[in-house]
Each structure stands twice: as structure tokens, then as C-alpha cells.
Design a protein around this motif. Structure first.
Motif, PDB file in Angstrom:
ATOM      1  N   ALA A  31       0.809  -1.221   0.000  1.00 37.51           N
ATOM      2  CA  ALA A  31       0.000   0.000   0.000  1.00 37.51           C
ATOM      3  C   ALA A  31       0.840   1.269   0.000  1.00 37.51           C
ATOM      4  O   ALA A  31       0.292   2.370   0.055  1.00 37.51           O
ATOM      5  CB  ALA A  31      -0.938   0.010   1.208  1.00 37.51           C
ATOM      6  N   GLY A  32       2.164   1.126  -0.052  1.00 39.54           N
ATOM      7  CA  GLY A  32       3.031   2.291  -0.150  1.00 39.54           C
ATOM      8  C   GLY A  32       3.714   2.703   1.133  1.00 39.54           C
ATOM      9  O   GLY A  32       4.365   3.752   1.168  1.00 39.54           O
ATOM     10  N   GLY A  63      -1.179 -10.118 -11.495  1.00 36.11           N
ATOM     11  CA  GLY A  63      -1.766  -8.803 -11.704  1.00 36.11           C
ATOM     12  C   GLY A  63      -2.305  -8.170 -10.440  1.00 36.11           C
ATOM     13  O   GLY A  63      -3.166  -7.288 -10.499  1.00 36.11           O
ATOM     14  N   LEU A  64      -1.777  -8.581  -9.282  1.00 33.68           N
ATOM     15  CA  LEU A  64      -2.275  -8.093  -7.992  1.00 33.68           C
ATOM     16  C   LEU A  64      -1.317  -7.108  -7.336  1.00 33.68           C
ATOM     17  O   LEU A  64      -1.462  -6.793  -6.157  1.00 33.68           O
ATOM     18  CB  LEU A  64      -2.519  -9.284  -7.055  1.00 33.68           C
ATOM     19  N   LEU A  65      -0.352  -6.629  -8.091  1.00 35.63           N
ATOM     20  CA  LEU A  65       0.611  -5.675  -7.564  1.00 35.63           C
ATOM     21  C   LEU A  65       0.738  -4.541  -8.563  1.00 35.63           C
ATOM     22  O   LEU A  65       1.026  -4.778  -9.732  1.00 35.63           O
ATOM     23  CB  LEU A  65       1.965  -6.375  -7.364  1.00 35.63           C
ATOM     24  N   GLY A  66       0.525  -3.318  -8.092  1.00 39.52           N
ATOM     25  CA  GLY A  66       0.536  -2.180  -8.999  1.00 39.52           C
ATOM     26  C   GLY A  66       1.917  -1.658  -9.327  1.00 39.52           C
ATOM     27  O   GLY A  66       2.061  -0.742 -10.142  1.00 39.52           O
ATOM     28  N   GLU A  67       2.942  -2.208  -8.699  1.00 37.28           N
ATOM     29  CA  GLU A  67       4.316  -1.768  -8.910  1.00 37.28           C
ATOM     30  C   GLU A  67       5.203  -2.986  -9.112  1.00 37.28           C
ATOM     31  O   GLU A  67       4.815  -4.106  -8.768  1.00 37.28           O
ATOM     32  CB  GLU A  67       4.813  -0.991  -7.682  1.00 37.28           C
ATOM     33  N   PRO A  68       6.416  -2.786  -9.622  1.00 39.57           N
ATOM     34  CA  PRO A  68       7.356  -3.910  -9.704  1.00 39.57           C
ATOM     35  C   PRO A  68       7.628  -4.479  -8.321  1.00 39.57           C
ATOM     36  O   PRO A  68       7.697  -3.728  -7.335  1.00 39.57           O
ATOM     37  CB  PRO A  68       8.617  -3.266 -10.301  1.00 39.57           C
ATOM     38  N   ALA A 310      -8.209 -14.163  -5.979  1.00 31.28           N
ATOM     39  CA  ALA A 310      -8.255 -12.707  -5.839  1.00 31.28           C
ATOM     40  C   ALA A 310      -8.227 -12.021  -7.193  1.00 31.28           C
ATOM     41  O   ALA A 310      -8.942 -11.039  -7.431  1.00 31.28           O
ATOM     42  CB  ALA A 310      -7.096 -12.223  -4.969  1.00 31.28           C
ATOM     43  N   ALA A 311      -7.394 -12.527  -8.099  1.00 33.86           N
ATOM     44  CA  ALA A 311      -7.307 -11.936  -9.436  1.00 33.86           C
ATOM     45  C   ALA A 311      -8.623 -12.095 -10.170  1.00 33.86           C
ATOM     46  O   ALA A 311      -9.103 -11.164 -10.830  1.00 33.86           O
ATOM     47  CB  ALA A 311      -6.174 -12.591 -10.217  1.00 33.86           C
TER      48      ALA A 311
END
Length: 330
Positions: A31-32, A63-68, A310-311
């Protein structure tokens, strides 16, 4: 108390680096948030980063992670002391052993060293916060934030205030959990096991009894949930399930089957705890389907399946299926 919006970018602390704590670390880092991880057992802390790297790669592949993955992994920092973990953080997720004495000692330690506005959520599976977090300076800022294991793959989290938790603390943790993608359940009063484990306990009690009584094997009981009840429960709960299972809704269902369920419940009133003989019997039954040496690999398989689920769930449109809105009229 800090606003959640100002929290993004500030560190959080995970105290206790077992399976639950490590899962929480991924949830916050994803989540950052810079996430410090500490465990009194250094060998557990050492395992977190390699394990997290594998999990993050798998999440990214689904595809469940918005970043590398490496960007998220860089937010995970293992530290060597409790003081280093909690210095300057606004939130601590406690995930130590499920023992009253261990949790109480940690709360006393945090009371002595944590900042004056730090918020503490406990991953306790069933011990109410009033049993280990009351009568300290930090007591108004401590509550239960109980996840499902693994918390980075299953989103629900139960928030259970103690008798001394402030309303501001509950509101803060609610907003924080929502901001990192968790599904918040508010437990209105302290009961042992909260909501999730009390529901699970009822099912487990019957499952063990059915195996003990020779009614069905562990595998057939698992099939009944996996290939039956679980299909519906994967997208709706027990009340909605029965509401849809009778022509006239939930009251009609209760009229038709209430006596049966009462009779079933009455048939188990004299059950005692799981004894050594029963545990050995169930262990033997389970090991026919899964060798002890394969438990770790099967956990990896479980996590993979949860990611696939989840995906798939995130790709399905039509949220009105789970949130149909309010009825109007009579």
C-alpha cells in the motif's frame, strides 16, 4: 492522533515476524508504506525478506501488484530491536505469540518506549484486548485488528476495541485498514474468539465430531465444504445464503429448517475438548492425504490459489451482487 491521509509515506511497524506478521508486512508495503519488521527471534526476521520476495513476484504475476515487486520489497526493513522498530511510527501491528503473558509484556514494553500518539493493533486470534492492554498509558490507543492468515491475500480484518480503547482509535484504524485494501468488520463487544473464530469454531467442532464418530473421513468433510458450502461462501455469507434458499426468504427458511438446526445443535451439547486420542486419529487421517513433509509446499499451493481467486474476483464486474442496496417499502 495523525490523520490517515498524512500517514502515507511514514513507517509502520510489524512486531512478530511469523506467518501472520510477515503477511501484514506485505499488506502495508504493497500500500506504499515503509514497513519495519522486528521479531525477538532473529531467525524469523531473517526469513521475512526472502519469503516476501517470492510472494511479491507471485502477486505481480497474477496482476495483484501495482508496482514492480522490487519497488515494494524495498519498503520492507528488518530491524534488530523493538525500539528501532517503533521509533517514529504512527502504527504498530502486533503479531506475537497467542499467549496472554507474551502480549502483556509487549504492551508494557511499548508503553515505556513508544511515541505518545502511536496506535497499536493486535493480531490476537481470540484473546480480547482488555485482557492484556488495559490500565496503561497506551490503553486508549490499543485495540484488536485480527486478520485472516495470510492477511495480504485474504482481506477481512476484525476491529475489536477494549473497554478502554478510544473511539478515535477505532476510527483511525478503520480508515487505515480500508486505505490498504482490507475489509473491515466491527465487533461491537468483546467475546472470546471475536466473530471469525467463533464461526470457524462451530464448524470445526462439528467437523472433528463427525470424524470421531466415524460419519465421514477428513477428506470427505473437507470436500463437503470445499466443493459445497465453500462455493457459496466465497461470495456471500451465511445469512444471505439462507435468505436465498427459501422462496419467502430468511424467515421462511427459519420456519422450515429452524427445528432441524436446533436438534443438530442439541446433539453436541456434551462434546468435550479434542483429546490426545482424537487428535492422533485425525492426524493419521490427514496424513493419508498430505505428508507432513509436504505442508510447506501445500501452503505455497494455497497461496497460489488465493492469488488466482483474488485476481479472478477483482476482474468480475457488477459489485451490486455483493452490495445489493437497501430495500424500500414494507
Amino acid at each position: 492522533m495523525k490523520a490517515v491521509q498524512s500517514f502515507i509515506g511514514e513507517p509502520v511497524a510489524i512486531v512478530g515476524a511469523g506467518l501472520v506478521g510477515a503477511g501484514w508486512a506485505i499488506a502495508f508495503a504493497r500500500a506504499g508504506l515503509t514497513t519495519r519488521v522486528y521479531d525477538a527471534n532473529p531467525s524469523l526476521s531473517e526469513k521475512v525478506l526472502p519469503w516476501a520476495a517470492k510472494q511479491l513476484s507471485a502477486l505481480h504475476a497474477h496482476g495483484l501488484l501495482g508496482e514492480p515487486p522490487q519497488v515494494v520489497a524495498n519498503r520492507l526493513v528488518c530491524v534488530n530491536s523493538l525500539k528501532e522498530a517503533v521509533d517514529g511510527v504512527a502504527y504498530v501491528q502486533e503479531s506475537v505469540l497467542e499467549r496472554l503473558d507474551v502480549k502483556r509484556q509487549l504492551m508494557e514494553d511499548l508503553d515505556a518506549i513508544a511515541d505518545a500518539d502511536v496506535i497499536i493493533g493486535s493480531s490476537s486470534s481470540g484473546i480480547p484486548a482488555s485482557a492484556f492492554a488495559n490500565d496503561l498509558e497506551i490503553s486508549p490507543r490499543a485495540l484488536i485488528a485480527h486478520p485472516v492468515n495470510p492477511p495480504h491475500l485474504v482481506p477481512v480484518v476484525e476491529l475489536v476495541p477494549s473497554t478502554q480503547t478510544s473511539a478515535d482509535t477505532v476510527e483511525f484504524v478503520d480508515r487505515l485498514m480500508v486505505s490498504i485494501g482490507q475489509s473491515v468488520v466491527h465487533v461491537r463487544k468483546e467475546v472470546e474468539g471475536f466473530v471469525l473464530n467463533r464461526l470457524q469454531a462451530a464448524l470445526l467442532r462439528e467437523a472433528w465430531a463427525l470424524q470421531r464418530d466415524g460419519v465421514a473421513s477428513c477428506e470427505d468433510i473437507d470436500k463437503t465444504v470445499r466443493d459445497g458450502l465453500g462455493w457459496r461462501w466465497s461470495f456471500m455469507g451465511p445469512f444471505e445464503t439462507i435468505d436465498l434458499n427459501a422462496p419467502g426468504g430468511i424467515a421462511d427458511y427459519a420456519s422450515r429448517l429452524g427445528a432441524l438446526y436446533y436438534s443438530i445443535a442439541r446433539s453436541r451439547v456434551d462434546d468435550g475438548p479434542w483429546n490426545a486420542e482424537l487428535i492422533a486419529q485425525v492426524e493419521k487421517d490427514r496424513r493419508q492425504h498430505l505428508c507432513a513433509d509436504d505442508l510447506a509446499a501445500r501452503r505455497d499451493w494455497r497461496d497460489e490459489k488465493l492469488m488466482e481467486f483474488a485476481a479472478r474476483k477483482s476482474s468480475i464486474s457488477g459489485q451490486s451482487v455483493s452490495e445489493p442496496g437497501s430495500c424500500t417499502g414494507a
